[in-house]
Design an enzyme around this catalytic site. Sequence first.
Site, PDB file in Angstrom:
ATOM      1  N   ALA A  68      16.764  -7.045  13.259  1.00  0.00           N
ATOM      2  CA  ALA A  68      16.045  -6.850  14.502  1.00  0.00           C
ATOM      3  C   ALA A  68      14.888  -6.451  14.769  1.00  0.00           C
ATOM      4  CB  ALA A  68      17.261  -5.585  15.450  1.00  0.00           C
ATOM      5  N   GLY A 107      20.293  -7.057  11.194  1.00  0.00           N
ATOM      6  CA  GLY A 107      20.442  -8.177  12.268  1.00  0.00           C
ATOM      7  C   GLY A 107      20.308  -9.495  11.449  1.00  0.00           C
ATOM      8  N   GLU A 110      23.513 -10.124   9.838  1.00  0.00           N
ATOM      9  CA  GLU A 110      24.577 -10.276  10.803  1.00  0.00           C
ATOM     10  C   GLU A 110      24.380 -11.705  11.119  1.00  0.00           C
ATOM     11  OE1 GLU A 110      23.286  -6.792  12.947  1.00  0.00           O
ATOM     12  OE2 GLU A 110      25.408  -6.095  12.844  1.00  0.00           O
ATOM     13  N   GLU A 130      20.762  -0.363   8.482  1.00  0.00           N
ATOM     14  CA  GLU A 130      20.562   0.200   9.898  1.00  0.00           C
ATOM     15  C   GLU A 130      20.569   1.790   9.912  1.00  0.00           C
ATOM     16  OE1 GLU A 130      22.160  -2.422   9.239  1.00  0.00           O
ATOM     17  OE2 GLU A 130      21.936  -4.039  11.023  1.00  0.00           O
TER      18      GLU A 130
HETATM   19  N1  3HC Z   1      10.988  -5.317  12.770  1.00  0.00           N
HETATM   20  C1  3HC Z   1       9.697  -5.249  13.098  1.00  0.00           C
HETATM   21  N2  3HC Z   1       8.819  -5.213  12.306  1.00  0.00           N
HETATM   22  C2  3HC Z   1       9.164  -5.200  11.018  1.00  0.00           C
HETATM   23  C3  3HC Z   1      10.408  -5.200  10.400  1.00  0.00           C
HETATM   24  C4  3HC Z   1      11.394  -5.397  11.699  1.00  0.00           C
HETATM   25  N3  3HC Z   1      12.997  -5.326  11.304  1.00  0.00           N
HETATM   26  N4  3HC Z   1      10.638  -5.236   9.159  1.00  0.00           N
HETATM   27  C5  3HC Z   1       9.373  -5.262   8.850  1.00  0.00           C
HETATM   28  N5  3HC Z   1       8.408  -5.259   9.780  1.00  0.00           N
HETATM   29  C6  3HC Z   1       7.107  -5.253   9.685  1.00  0.00           C
HETATM   30  C7  3HC Z   1       6.529  -3.895   9.030  1.00  0.00           C
HETATM   31  O1  3HC Z   1       6.582  -2.762   9.754  1.00  0.00           O
HETATM   32  C8  3HC Z   1       5.285  -4.400   8.557  1.00  0.00           C
HETATM   33  O2  3HC Z   1       4.338  -4.356   9.600  1.00  0.00           O
HETATM   34  P1  3HC Z   1       2.712  -4.051   9.211  1.00  0.00           P
HETATM   35  O3  3HC Z   1       2.380  -5.074   8.228  1.00  0.00           O
HETATM   36  O4  3HC Z   1       2.231  -4.317  10.663  1.00  0.00           O
HETATM   37  O5  3HC Z   1       2.566  -2.783   8.755  1.00  0.00           O
HETATM   38  C9  3HC Z   1       5.412  -5.658   8.060  1.00  0.00           C
HETATM   39  O6  3HC Z   1       6.573  -6.269   8.760  1.00  0.00           O
HETATM   40  C10 3HC Z   1       5.737  -5.904   6.584  1.00  0.00           C
HETATM   41  O7  3HC Z   1       6.749  -4.926   6.261  1.00  0.00           O
HETATM   42  P2  3HC Z   1       6.542  -4.308   4.895  1.00  0.00           P
HETATM   43  O8  3HC Z   1       5.266  -3.742   4.616  1.00  0.00           O
HETATM   44  O9  3HC Z   1       7.768  -3.405   4.890  1.00  0.00           O
HETATM   45  O10 3HC Z   1       7.006  -5.621   3.841  1.00  0.00           O
HETATM   46  P3  3HC Z   1       7.850  -5.797   2.357  1.00  0.00           P
HETATM   47  O11 3HC Z   1       7.688  -7.189   2.103  1.00  0.00           O
HETATM   48  O12 3HC Z   1       7.306  -4.731   1.635  1.00  0.00           O
HETATM   49  O13 3HC Z   1       9.292  -5.509   2.923  1.00  0.00           O
HETATM   50  C11 3HC Z   1      11.371  -5.761   4.160  1.00  0.00           C
HETATM   51  C12 3HC Z   1       9.860  -6.214   3.777  1.00  0.00           C
HETATM   52  C13 3HC Z   1      12.209  -5.613   3.033  1.00  0.00           C
HETATM   53  C14 3HC Z   1      11.802  -6.628   5.250  1.00  0.00           C
HETATM   54  C15 3HC Z   1      10.861  -4.275   4.891  1.00  0.00           C
HETATM   55  O14 3HC Z   1       9.965  -4.568   5.887  1.00  0.00           O
HETATM   56  C16 3HC Z   1      12.187  -3.712   5.409  1.00  0.00           C
HETATM   57  O15 3HC Z   1      12.938  -3.106   4.709  1.00  0.00           O
HETATM   58  N6  3HC Z   1      12.218  -3.945   6.748  1.00  0.00           N
HETATM   59  C17 3HC Z   1      13.279  -3.059   7.510  1.00  0.00           C
HETATM   60  C18 3HC Z   1      14.667  -3.888   7.416  1.00  0.00           C
HETATM   61  C19 3HC Z   1      15.629  -3.010   8.445  1.00  0.00           C
HETATM   62  O16 3HC Z   1      15.831  -2.161   8.433  1.00  0.00           O
HETATM   63  N7  3HC Z   1      16.119  -4.124   9.244  1.00  0.00           N
HETATM   64  C20 3HC Z   1      17.275  -3.626   9.995  1.00  0.00           C
HETATM   65  C21 3HC Z   1      16.643  -3.521  11.538  1.00  0.00           C
HETATM   66  S1  3HC Z   1      17.981  -2.643  12.650  1.00  0.00           S
HETATM   67  C22 3HC Z   1      18.828  -4.033  12.945  1.00  0.00           C
HETATM   68  O17 3HC Z   1      18.889  -5.110  12.601  1.00  0.00           O
HETATM   69  C23 3HC Z   1      19.816  -3.638  14.021  1.00  0.00           C
HETATM   70  C24 3HC Z   1      20.789  -4.867  14.244  1.00  0.00           C
HETATM   71  O18 3HC Z   1      22.064  -4.386  13.519  1.00  0.00           O
HETATM   72  C25 3HC Z   1      21.195  -5.004  15.583  1.00  0.00           C
END
Ligand code: 3HC
Length: 706
Positions: A68, A107, A110, A130
Amino acid sequence: MSRETALPSVESTLHGNILVLTLNNPPVNALGVEVRRGLLAAIDSATDNPAVAAILLVGAGRHFCGGADIREFGKTPQAPTLPAVVKHIEDSPKPVVAAIQGVALGGGLEVALAAHYRLALDGARLGLPEVLLGLLPGAGGTQRLPRLIGAKAALDLMLSGRHVNAREALELQLVDRLADADDALAAGLAYTRELLSSQAGVRRTRDARALGDQPLQREQINAAREQLAHKSKGLLSPHSIIRAVEAALDQPFEQGLQEERRLFLECLDSPQRAGLVHAFFAEREVLKAPETRIAQPRPIEQVAVVGGGTMGAGIAVSALDAGLRVTMIERDQQALDRGRGNVEKVYDGLIEKGRLDAAGKAATLARFSASLDYQDLAQADLVIEAVFEDMAAKQAVFKELDRVCKPGAVLASNTSYLDINAIADSVSRPADVIGLHFFSPANIMKLLEIVVPAKVAADVVATAFELARKLRKVPVRAGVCDGFIGNRILAVYRQAADHMMEDGASPYQIDQALRDFGFPMGPFQVADLAGGDIGWATRKRKAATRDPAARYVQIADRLCERGWFGQKTGRGYYLYAQGPRSASQDPEVLAIIEAERARAGITPRTFSPSEILRRYMAAMINEGANVVHEGIALRPLDVDITFIHGYGFPRYRGGPLKYADQYGLPQVLADIREFAEEDPRFWKPSPLLVELVDRGTDFDSLNHAD
Ligand code: 3HC
Ligand code: NAI
């Protein structure tokens, strides 16, 4: 191959009878509103299009999908919701295949779980992280995953937030197929064609049967709940995850989804979610120091540490663990042997725990050398000085470094408090001098304060950030002042704690109140761990310049005079009769405190846990504001990350200044003004705090100002 119309965030391309939907939302294809709309529309058009026999989902760029869009959390939701999109995918009458390269997280996984078949490329990482953001999987993950892989494995993934690699995903049956390929489109098309030719039809994850053995699954859920009671103190979302999985076991799919939605929205609304999301973005923002935008790092292969004590040895291990070559310099053979021993001890500890073998230790130590001769530093790219905290000693070391090091070598000091400008000015190359303030134990603690003196070159700062990346540290840029960001703020809230102790709270009550807030240890436990002698030496050094009118609590001095330095001497604020782990309250310490109160003419009063917290946090927040106000920290978020990674501040509270925003800045200011009535010298509202309250805004507004 023909191109169809599509919303820009989801590209839709027909390959024969397979409609390829490419998520295209750089950098991680997060499922923002445009992507959700695009997916919904594309699935609908595929359903209506007789030329389409199957749908293939892939991600543009390096990743399938990072989940997400975290930036949308806390804002007004926009339709369609992700659960609606995911349902649409699963309900597709035509088979949907997901080909996963890079990550499929949250997501993103998912979406893949809603597809009817999943293929993972080598190097793919899958997970439901999450929980690390204070959430639970909210697009059917808590209902589909247990049905697919069973409650135990699903809970493990969802409660840890860990990523599994492609092979483990196959073993868990989270994916159906691995592809030893680097082109998700080609591999996905081949797999989809194969499925079509074998007449594989729609296969919905919600119909999977891994929850079949109900009593066993219930046992596993109970076990997870029991474990949680010990582990995730104070956190909301892990409990919600367990409840959602229980619903998967007890309720029909649609009802389980409703329960998941209810729990998800509850978590989404919680301050914990806001704190954890703040920490996630702040960890990425701290990397963007001004110097890293304008300068390239110098190459670092060969590192040296001067001093092999607590910090020097820890820093050496950290650099060795990152694959670097390390030379250690000490002042005499005995100290050198001890320094080498300090390094070896870390690896021996790993061998004892079965996490390393002798060959592994030997291979690492092959990159390590120890010497008494500064000449051996001639080829070092980076030297980190970690000798005694004494300006003359440090300047003497830097003089030697200036003499022997090659041009361009970065010369760093690990000083905790000393003026790095004065160190830089003592050498002929101040542009190469920087502060690298590691935290103890340096091979474990994540924080690295990068202390930027006036004359340092931008590429030296960039090199420090690159070093942090290599060492897997969290870097925070700090300006030069007494204690930089962390220790400067610590000195102030420690005084607030000492004042409370002298006024009537016991150190044990204060520690308890802070543990209840979420710190792993209270300030007096920390003092016992760090060793009272270090602070005592600093206090003695500063005694001559201390404001004689300022309040000075002498209790710590009384303990130190008795040689009670904490864990290492068997007693400090606590008694450690059975070793460092056996802390018990010490009636003699309480008697000393009583005597000190009497000496100071104080009639003790009682403190509630909430008053303890109010005073402690007000002191921390106020000095945090000063540190930002003076430009020592670039932004409030730099203070937050310093405290989360260096001082055990509970991550789910987002750091002290995020906590201040949630608590309310007007209330913080009112607290400080109330406390100032008794001690106006100590409690002086920070000009920045006053300004933010006057403007009706918060610390976070400064995190986004350019
Ligand atoms: N949403 C918005 N922005 C995101 C994002 C996301 N899910 N994931 C990463 N970004 C952004 C980061 O903030 C960063 O932005 P910036 O360049 O402006 O600082 C950019 O993308 C690159 O991220 P990283 O520097 O972390 O890049 P990496 O290549 O090192 O890692 C990654 C990539 C493994 C995808 C890591 O970013 C990560 O772990 N992201 C979070 C994943 C996550 O927690 N997903 C779950 C979201 S909650 C959800 O899905 C709810 C659902 O169940 C309904
Ligand atoms: P320590 O006393 O454990 O180690 C210092 C080492 O430096 C000793 O082994 C000593 O033999 C060696 N040394 C002294 N003079 C030397 C010289 N001229 N040449 C080579 N070696 C010399 O001290 P510790 O705790 O490792 O601290 C070192 C520095 O790190 C200090 O500046 C301290 O303020 C800072 N620091 C300490 C932290 C801690 O928690 N201990 C945390 C962060 C920084």
